[in-house]
Scaffold this motif. Structure first.
Motif, PDB file in Angstrom:
ATOM      1  N   LYS A  85      -5.514  20.619   7.963  1.00  0.00           N
ATOM      2  CA  LYS A  85      -4.755  19.704   7.103  1.00  0.00           C
ATOM      3  C   LYS A  85      -3.380  19.418   7.690  1.00  0.00           C
ATOM      4  CE  LYS A  85      -3.316  18.947   2.330  1.00  0.00           C
ATOM      5  NZ  LYS A  85      -3.352  19.468   0.933  1.00  0.00           N
ATOM      6  N   GLU A  90      -6.273  14.497   7.011  1.00  0.00           N
ATOM      7  CA  GLU A  90      -7.622  14.439   6.464  1.00  0.00           C
ATOM      8  C   GLU A  90      -8.631  14.564   7.600  1.00  0.00           C
ATOM      9  OE1 GLU A  90      -7.724  11.673   2.597  1.00  0.00           O
ATOM     10  OE2 GLU A  90      -7.099  10.588   4.399  1.00  0.00           O
ATOM     11  N   ILE A 139     -10.411  17.940   1.929  1.00  0.00           N
ATOM     12  CA  ILE A 139      -9.719  17.155   2.957  1.00  0.00           C
ATOM     13  C   ILE A 139     -10.646  16.204   3.721  1.00  0.00           C
ATOM     14  CG2 ILE A 139      -7.845  18.806   3.266  1.00  0.00           C
ATOM     15  CD1 ILE A 139      -9.169  19.741   5.832  1.00  0.00           C
TER      16      ILE A 139
END
Length: 269
Positions: A85, A90, A139
């Motif tokens: 992250k 992402e 994510i």
């Protein structure tokens, strides 16, 4: 312009340059993907054998993350996704290539498998996919993909594959349940069932050379498959070309899995 330009992912489980995960990674890199990688923690930090082996492969292709991860430790998995992250923001994909069974339990008959060996093998080989998916869901972008690696021994009895076949059966079922649950999030989950390739994992399987010969004789294509062919299939499942595919176990084995008996030319021999 590459198919994966601007796309980012994490790869768990490359052992060396013979790993199926490495064959897939090479294809992803060639199409422009940016990636982070984890390795098995080294027992002796003064002699980081696993880290050095991975760095030798992935530093030349611009690895953004290289770190240890013991998938039996929640804190290690948390740290890997925290690093992802921080580095990428992402993710577009996660590749899971993790399996292990104690040698005594893997080499022995399933009926003689130990309780502790069974629990350890299932934890690392099957539950680890759930553990990665738990973190990845937060994510991964909509349209993102998770891919794991299995083998025909999870569907049918393959002599010598023994307890790992049971673990792969669990992994394939896990793939389907995760696909169902993560589909509404826009995340796909698939598996590749490759024909036998000479990897570090396969070296622990009994009668592996005989298995290779069987594929050459029995498969409709009358040959085994190459790492490059499996790599291309992994690239496909992780790409937008497979945007409508989830919960699938894609066999990349020259068609061996469809055969219920030997080819006509071998019958009677």
């Amino acid at each position: 312009m590459g198919m994966f330009d601007g796309k980012k992912g994490m790869v768990f489980g490359i052992a060396n340059d013979h790993s199926i995960a490495w064959a897939i990674t090479e294809k992803l890199h060639a199409e422009g993907a940016e990636m982070g990688f984890t390795h098995i923690p080294d027992k002796d930090p003064a002699r980081p054998r696993m880290e050095r082996r991975l760095r030798k492969l992935v530093e030349p292709i611009g690895a953004k993350v290289i770190m240890p991860c013991d998938v039996q430790k929640e804190e290690d998995i948390d740290a890997a996704f925290a690093a992802a992250k921080e580095t990428f923001g992402e993710l577009d994909f996660v590749l899971h290539s993790i399996a292990y069974a104690p040698m005594d339990d893997l080499k022995g008959l399933v009926v003689n498998c130990s309780r502790d060996g069974f629990k350890l093998a299932m934890d690392i080989s099957a539950y680890s996919l759930i553990a990665l998916a738990q973190r990845a869901q937060h994510i991964l972008k909509p349209g993102g993909s998770i891919l794991t690696l299995t083998y025909l021994g999870g569907e049918k009895v393959i002599p010598g594959y023994n307890m790992m076949g049971i673990c792969k059966a669990a992994l394939e079922s896990t793939t389907e349940y995760l696909a169902s649950e993560m589909g509404p999030m826009g995340i796909r989950v698939n598996a590749i069932s490759a024909g036998p390739l000479k990897t570090l994992s396969s070296s622990a399987v009994g009668e592996f050379d005989l298995m290779l010969k069987l594929y050459e004789d029995f498969s409709p294509m009358r040959r085994g498959v190459t790492p490059e062919e499996v790599g291309k299939s992994g690239l496909y499942l992780l790409s937008d070309l497979a945007s409508g595919v989830t919960g699938e176990t894609l066999h990349v084995d020259g068609g061996y899995h469809i055969m219920g008996g030997p080819p006509v030319e071998l019958q009677g021999k």
